[in-house]
Design a protein around this motif. Sequence first.
Motif, PDB file in Angstrom:
ATOM      1  N   LEU B  50      -8.470  24.717 -16.365  1.00 40.96           N
ATOM      2  CA  LEU B  50      -9.545  25.681 -15.740  1.00 40.96           C
ATOM      3  C   LEU B  50     -10.228  24.423 -14.625  1.00 40.96           C
ATOM      4  O   LEU B  50     -10.615  23.588 -15.219  1.00 40.96           O
ATOM      5  CB  LEU B  50     -10.401  26.072 -16.603  1.00 40.96           C
ATOM      6  CG  LEU B  50     -11.805  27.041 -16.097  1.00 40.96           C
ATOM      7  CD1 LEU B  50     -11.159  27.937 -15.143  1.00 40.96           C
ATOM      8  CD2 LEU B  50     -12.392  27.618 -17.143  1.00 40.96           C
ATOM      9  N   SER B  56     -22.071  25.425 -11.731  1.00 44.75           N
ATOM     10  CA  SER B  56     -22.979  25.238 -12.937  1.00 44.75           C
ATOM     11  C   SER B  56     -22.842  24.066 -13.578  1.00 44.75           C
ATOM     12  O   SER B  56     -22.424  23.117 -13.186  1.00 44.75           O
ATOM     13  CB  SER B  56     -22.489  26.322 -14.023  1.00 44.75           C
ATOM     14  OG  SER B  56     -21.373  25.694 -14.661  1.00 44.75           O
ATOM     15  N   GLY B  58     -22.167  22.892 -16.777  1.00 48.08           N
ATOM     16  CA  GLY B  58     -21.161  22.494 -17.598  1.00 48.08           C
ATOM     17  C   GLY B  58     -19.954  21.755 -17.093  1.00 48.08           C
ATOM     18  O   GLY B  58     -19.732  21.942 -15.952  1.00 48.08           O
ATOM     19  N   PRO B  59     -19.169  20.921 -17.748  1.00 46.81           N
ATOM     20  CA  PRO B  59     -17.910  20.397 -17.164  1.00 46.81           C
ATOM     21  C   PRO B  59     -16.778  21.475 -17.044  1.00 46.81           C
ATOM     22  O   PRO B  59     -16.054  21.220 -16.253  1.00 46.81           O
ATOM     23  CB  PRO B  59     -17.580  19.331 -18.269  1.00 46.81           C
ATOM     24  CG  PRO B  59     -17.971  19.969 -19.449  1.00 46.81           C
ATOM     25  CD  PRO B  59     -19.505  20.556 -19.274  1.00 46.81           C
ATOM     26  N   ILE B  60     -16.888  22.522 -17.704  1.00 47.71           N
ATOM     27  CA  ILE B  60     -15.882  23.396 -17.713  1.00 47.71           C
ATOM     28  C   ILE B  60     -16.480  24.517 -17.139  1.00 47.71           C
ATOM     29  O   ILE B  60     -17.211  25.319 -17.821  1.00 47.71           O
ATOM     30  CB  ILE B  60     -15.078  23.657 -18.943  1.00 47.71           C
ATOM     31  CG1 ILE B  60     -14.556  22.517 -19.551  1.00 47.71           C
ATOM     32  CG2 ILE B  60     -13.919  24.728 -18.679  1.00 47.71           C
ATOM     33  CD1 ILE B  60     -13.436  21.716 -18.900  1.00 47.71           C
ATOM     34  N   VAL B  61     -16.273  25.105 -16.035  1.00 51.14           N
ATOM     35  CA  VAL B  61     -16.915  26.352 -15.439  1.00 51.14           C
ATOM     36  C   VAL B  61     -16.360  26.953 -14.547  1.00 51.14           C
ATOM     37  O   VAL B  61     -15.147  27.130 -14.368  1.00 51.14           O
ATOM     38  CB  VAL B  61     -18.350  25.537 -14.746  1.00 51.14           C
ATOM     39  CG1 VAL B  61     -19.254  25.442 -15.954  1.00 51.14           C
ATOM     40  CG2 VAL B  61     -17.678  24.335 -13.986  1.00 51.14           C
ATOM     41  N   LEU B  62     -17.077  28.112 -14.008  1.00 54.58           N
ATOM     42  CA  LEU B  62     -16.486  29.241 -13.312  1.00 54.58           C
ATOM     43  C   LEU B  62     -16.631  28.402 -11.798  1.00 54.58           C
ATOM     44  O   LEU B  62     -17.519  28.146 -11.243  1.00 54.58           O
ATOM     45  CB  LEU B  62     -17.068  30.470 -13.306  1.00 54.58           C
ATOM     46  CG  LEU B  62     -17.042  30.836 -14.814  1.00 54.58           C
ATOM     47  CD1 LEU B  62     -18.171  32.028 -14.864  1.00 54.58           C
ATOM     48  CD2 LEU B  62     -15.980  31.284 -15.362  1.00 54.58           C
TER      49      LEU B  62
END
Lengths: 202, 154
Positions: B50, B56, B58-62
């Motif tokens: 991803l 956003s 967080g490190p993993i995001v939309l």
Amino acid sequence: MTRDGPVSYGRTITSGTESLSDLVCQARTGDRNAWNSLIERLKGVVWRVTADAGLAIEDREDVFAVAFFRLFEHLDTIREPEKLPGWLATTARNEVRQLLRRKRRSQPCSEIERREGVDMGGVDEALLDGELRAALQTAFLRLGCPCQELLRLVTAVPALSYEQVSELMGIPRGAIGPTRKRCLERLRQSPELRVFVQGQPR
Amino acid sequence: MSEPDFSDDDVLLAALSEALDHLDPVPTGALRAASTSWEIFHVDAELAGLVTDTSSDGPIVLLREEADLRTLTFVSSRLTVEIEVDGDRRAVGVLSPPAAMAIEVEAASSQGQPLTKTALSDDLGRFWLDLGIGLCRLRIGSGPDAVVTSWFYC
């Protein structure tokens, strides 16, 4: 207190003597047992971070799994394995926040479900007798939310640094020590624990 | 068993740590789910991670989030997968380079299975899915050339 007890999910776990650094190296080279040992070693930190947002148990399980998936994806890029507990805690906290955004709600600090006796795979040999443990649990659940969250984090194994706890809770680092002291004092003053503290067991 | 001295902070903290492990143990199912990430990476598929976002924390995001519509982009060395999910968890996706491929939705959580289990992309690489609740990922193609996405919350 050893944290590498047997697990019940059908995988061989290497004994608890390897450092995190060794385990990361072994997992990188394709050693699945080392990967399972890493999970076993770090599970407590991740699980505790998921406890304070009022998430249902199913959501907490998802966050737990995702945190380890992220670790797996990053296994090759880890430079300082000793910082893994903090990295995982932060990752899990970010996942919790993302999930709360998805669900468009936030319910910080709701009481966790009591699940004693359910699914006890991986928990150590008891050092406490059952009565004392139950007293501690009841006393803990009487505490306010901030104390519960703080005590959960400062008793995590492997230990999180005060910097990490400060970051996770959003309170200044200098406040951790005094708050911890106050929360422990409150715990001691609870009706359940007072007898034990005063040296009058039972 | 002798009584621990709870006037000592360290003794009390150690005892509390054990009591909390028993009060709120890590469920076996969660351990098993965490352990399975191994199979994905070591058996038969390439990971499409991803992509990080612009909005956003967080490190993993939309990548983008507008009202009830969000866009997720996954990238592997051979394939980019972009999906747009609406508030009812209906997803429209596109593969690039475009290709007609089998797409499978896998659910990791105990929360419910996706309504769509499998789909086929058309010649332009487009596909449609009804996702379930909880954690899922897509497996695109099969055999040694399969690509799986990171897990994401439906």
